[in-house]
Scaffold this active site. Structure first.
Site, PDB file in Angstrom:
ATOM      1  N   GLY A  10       0.825  -1.204   0.000  1.00 59.40           N
ATOM      2  CA  GLY A  10       0.000   0.000   0.000  1.00 59.40           C
ATOM      3  C   GLY A  10       0.858   1.251   0.000  1.00 59.40           C
ATOM      4  O   GLY A  10       2.092   1.184   0.023  1.00 59.40           O
ATOM      5  N   PHE A  11       0.193   2.366   0.019  1.00 56.76           N
ATOM      6  CA  PHE A  11       0.877   3.670  -0.027  1.00 56.76           C
ATOM      7  C   PHE A  11       1.821   3.826   1.175  1.00 56.76           C
ATOM      8  O   PHE A  11       3.044   3.953   1.006  1.00 56.76           O
ATOM      9  CB  PHE A  11      -0.200   4.757  -0.077  1.00 56.76           C
ATOM     10  N   LEU A  73      -0.746  -2.796   8.992  1.00 55.74           N
ATOM     11  CA  LEU A  73      -1.167  -1.626   8.212  1.00 55.74           C
ATOM     12  C   LEU A  73      -2.289  -1.963   7.234  1.00 55.74           C
ATOM     13  O   LEU A  73      -2.879  -1.058   6.651  1.00 55.74           O
ATOM     14  CB  LEU A  73       0.011  -1.040   7.416  1.00 55.74           C
ATOM     15  N   TYR A 145     -15.319   1.575   8.352  1.00 55.64           N
ATOM     16  CA  TYR A 145     -13.914   1.934   8.592  1.00 55.64           C
ATOM     17  C   TYR A 145     -13.717   2.376  10.047  1.00 55.64           C
ATOM     18  O   TYR A 145     -12.885   1.834  10.768  1.00 55.64           O
ATOM     19  CB  TYR A 145     -13.514   3.054   7.633  1.00 55.64           C
ATOM     20  N   LYS A 149     -11.749   0.201  13.058  1.00 56.46           N
ATOM     21  CA  LYS A 149     -10.505   0.716  13.655  1.00 56.46           C
ATOM     22  C   LYS A 149     -10.673   0.905  15.161  1.00 56.46           C
ATOM     23  O   LYS A 149      -9.748   0.675  15.934  1.00 56.46           O
ATOM     24  CB  LYS A 149     -10.095   2.032  13.000  1.00 56.46           C
TER      25      LYS A 149
END
Ligand code: UDP
Length: 322
Positions: A10-11, A73, A145, A149
């Site tokens: 990922g980023f 992550l 989301y 989290k």
């Protein structure tokens, strides 16, 4: 040390891998490539200290090697992505976090979770410090989301208390830089993509909602410092320089000689109106604060997108869920 990193393609994950390789560490990099891109880690694949396993962390995980650090992550992190894949988003925050925590327990490794400023929801306190408990809609579109989290943070704290696991939780605020997917829907790549194409910038709502943008190298430095600290409770990592989205649009337009127009579009539901991290805790505990200014970071990012415009990874999701 040997690190296991989920979401490595990922980023942010790929930048963490780069930094750890530079520091001489070994790593086992996991990604199911749902939103990550092999091209983000292509340059590391031939390195003998880097091993990539394409897998879903929501499935049980068996790694025979010894492991010193586990970083979780893996997550669908842009609103467009998680609105398109709400169940996978809930899964990576819940089952994925649990699998990674179990791995850390089995290996007697330290554990780091990358959580999010979305834990504060549409905040009623400003700026947001770690002691604020948030204002989250538990059943709204963003809840897949936000709540996964928040659950992940609770799970990490439970493992810390029950298993005496050494854990860290980073609450990441808006971060940008090279390797974001141009069409992942987040405002920085969206505005740069539109500018490069000569299209109008799509400002949602009246653009008065605020954000603050942290350059990825600053964030990665903060994550690595946090992972060596004994702070188990959440720590905000983000840039405290706040601006409205309209101001941000004008900052981008100025880079393209103001020739780009602005098109106002409806504000997505539950879009936080104000967001700015209080980073006093990170400063005090880690001696960390961002060093890259927005103009510097944008120059690097726009340059990257310009150079990679055609080869750019394209998120595998459409914008229709906005
Ligand atoms: N935004 C916008 N135009 C876009 C994309 C996003 O005005 O094309 C706004 C969005 O409504 C939000 C802010 O920019 O208020 C940041 O959005 P992003 O998706 O980057 O992340 P968020 O902070 O909402 O998680």
């Amino acid at each position: 040390m040997r690190y296991v990193i989920s979401g490595a393609a990922g980023f942010i994950g790929s930048h963490v891998c780069d930094r750890l390789i530079e520091k001489g560490h070994e790593m086992i990099a996991l990604d199911n490539l749902i939103t990550g891109h092999r091209s983000n880690i292509e340059h590391l694949l031939s390195n003998s200290r880097f091993r990539f396993i394409e897998c879903n962390v929501c499935a049980p995980l068996d790694i025979p090697d010894s492991v010193d650090r586990v970083f979780h992550l893996a997550s669908l992190a842009s609103p467009v992505e998680y609105l398109q894949h709400p169940i996978e988003t809930l899964e990576s925050g819940s089952t994925g976090t649990r699998n990674m925590l179990d791995l850390a327990v089995r290996k007697n490794a330290r554990f780091l979770l990358t959580s999010t400023s979305e834990c504060y929801g549409d905040p009623l306190e400003h700026p947001q410090s770690e002691t604020y408990w948030g204002n989250v809609n538990p059943v709204g579109l963003r809840s897949c989301y936000d709540e996964s989290k928040r659950y992940a943070e609770a799970l990490v704290m439970a493992y810390h208390r029950v298993h005496n696991l050494r854990t860290n939780i980073a609450r990441i605020f808006n971060t940008y830089g090279p390797r974001m997917a141009l069409n992942d829907g987040r405002v920085v790549p969206a505005f740069i993509d539109q500018s490069l194409k000569g299209a109008n910038l799509t400002v949602f709502g009246d653009g008065s909602q605020t954000r603050s943008f942290c350059f990825v190298s600053d964030l990665v430095r903060g994550l690595l410092l946090l992972s060596e600290s004994d702070e188990a409770y959440p720590v905000n990592l983000g840039n405290p320089v706040e601006m409205s989205i309209l101001e941000f649009a004008n900052e981008i337009r100025a880079r393209f000689h103001n020739s780009i127009g602005i098109e106002f579009k409806p504000l997505p539901s539950d879009d936080p109106k104000l967001r700015r991290p209080d980073i006093a805790k990170a400063k005090r505990l880690l001696g960390w604060e961002p060093e890259v200014s927005l103009p510097e970071g944008l120059t690097i990012t726009i340059d990257y997108f310009r150079r990679n415009q055609d080869a750019q990874p394209v998120a595998s999701v459409s914008e229709s869920t906005r």
